[in-house]
Design an enzyme around this catalytic site. Sequence first.
Site, PDB file in Angstrom:
ATOM      1  N   ASP A 170      -5.150  -7.234   5.671  1.00  9.15           N
ATOM      2  CA  ASP A 170      -6.394  -6.560   5.303  1.00  9.15           C
ATOM      3  C   ASP A 170      -7.457  -7.608   4.961  1.00  9.15           C
ATOM      4  O   ASP A 170      -8.591  -7.579   5.457  1.00  9.15           O
ATOM      5  CB  ASP A 170      -6.097  -5.662   4.084  1.00  9.15           C
ATOM      6  N   TYR A 216       0.823  -1.217   0.000  1.00  9.00           N
ATOM      7  CA  TYR A 216       0.000   0.000   0.000  1.00  9.00           C
ATOM      8  C   TYR A 216       0.858   1.268   0.000  1.00  9.00           C
ATOM      9  O   TYR A 216       0.356   2.364  -0.228  1.00  9.00           O
ATOM     10  CB  TYR A 216      -0.945   0.033   1.207  1.00  9.00           C
ATOM     11  N   ASP A 232      -2.545 -17.966   1.580  1.00  2.00           N
ATOM     12  CA  ASP A 232      -3.745 -18.532   0.941  1.00  2.00           C
ATOM     13  C   ASP A 232      -4.257 -19.729   1.744  1.00  2.00           C
ATOM     14  O   ASP A 232      -5.460 -19.885   1.958  1.00  2.00           O
ATOM     15  CB  ASP A 232      -3.494 -18.880  -0.529  1.00  2.00           C
ATOM     16  N   LYS A 279       3.652 -15.235   1.681  1.00  2.00           N
ATOM     17  CA  LYS A 279       3.681 -16.095   0.494  1.00  2.00           C
ATOM     18  C   LYS A 279       5.146 -16.312   0.112  1.00  2.00           C
ATOM     19  O   LYS A 279       5.596 -15.898  -0.965  1.00  2.00           O
ATOM     20  CB  LYS A 279       2.904 -15.434  -0.652  1.00  2.00           C
ATOM     21  N   ASP A 289     -10.646  -9.305   7.500  1.00  2.00           N
ATOM     22  CA  ASP A 289     -12.054  -9.206   7.103  1.00  2.00           C
ATOM     23  C   ASP A 289     -12.698 -10.589   7.084  1.00  2.00           C
ATOM     24  O   ASP A 289     -13.866 -10.755   7.447  1.00  2.00           O
ATOM     25  CB  ASP A 289     -12.186  -8.557   5.722  1.00  2.00           C
TER      26      ASP A 289
END
Length: 368
Positions: free
Chosen positions: A249, A142, A225, A192, A253
Amino acid sequence: MSNPSLLILPGDGIGPEVMAEVRRIIDWLGAKRGVTFDVSEDLVGGCAYDKYGTPLHDDTMAKAQEVDAVLLGAVGGPQYDNLDFSVKPERGLLRLRKEMDLYANLRPAQCFDALADFSSLKKDVVAGLDIMIVRELTGGVYFGEPRGIFKEGNERVGINTQRYTESEIERVARSAFELARKRNNKVCSMEKANVMESGVLWREVVQKIRDTEYPDVALSHMYADNGAMQLVRWPKQFDVIVTDNLFGDILSDCAAMLTGSLGMLPSASLGAPMANGRPKALYEPVHGSAPDIAGQGKANPIACILSFAMALRYSFDMGEDATRIEQAVEKVLADGVRTADLMGPEGGVPVSTSGMGDAILAALDASL
Ligand code: NAD
């Protein structure tokens, strides 16, 4: 000694509605518990843009740096969607996080017993769930450079850069290990590393901090993942999860929905300790400004109220009053008090935002 200071930034949409209920609890603490805060209030997001042409005025930023803690409602709304990226409401929030250097975002996902049936997962998968996601907040994709939309031959290319320094990873890892020591002593780090070099570095550094500084804490690593899958399959296997800005993020959620509603989820963003020993801190609900229900008295104020409870615990050493508020929330939920977002298929009559505030204040009174 001066009173603890709090800057309140209600923001846009349902932000001011849910924050009004927090103000009532602050007043209650003053009247019934003898705890007085020096509270100031200011604008952030779209409402600040409307007044000043910027989503965060420099004076507001300066105030945020001075107070003991900032409490924010939410920012954004469809009327601001077409603004230039540099003045969008979310830029105000990003600036606060960046300039206060709030690098550790704490997002608890806790399932209140009364709401276990409300989750989209089976009751036994979520009942009693209590996990904490620590998301790195000031680095990663970001913020990394280069970024932008550039011309490349005959077409455009959109670029964002995932970038982490060792020290950025070290400090957020320490936050996660410290928290784990106060909980169940277990951290799972997610990245990852199979496809990203920044993930390889992340894994190495988190392991090094654990081995050298926190050998008593159990550490595991998981590809993000798989982490998403495991969160939905059996979330109770986790205690503290530490991960980067982008994966955090998304994963937080996902964890949020395990507990039923976005309207229930608080968060804390912490930085380095200030001169008085308190960490730089911003507390906010996980949800956004919910323009679809704004101005209708339908918003659930619990996420914002629980964010304030986190402020009491992490900024003001008032764990007893934090627990008192959390137990009041638990009590009203057990009594069946529900805002519209918490209504199950069995229906019933929802209470308004202030109706939920009334019930929580009554439970607080009863706790004395
Ligand atoms: P949102 O969280 O605002 O809303 C998603 C859904 O959840 C909506 O149906 C909403 O009604 C519901 N909801 C959210 N909070 C609720 C509450 N307290 N009580 C009851 N229902 C609630 O997310 P969105 O719709 O994707 O975004 C709306 C705006 O908010 C956008 O402008 C977005 O950029 C902004 N946003 C801001 C923040 C923030 O301020 N931290 C976070 C996310 C989104």
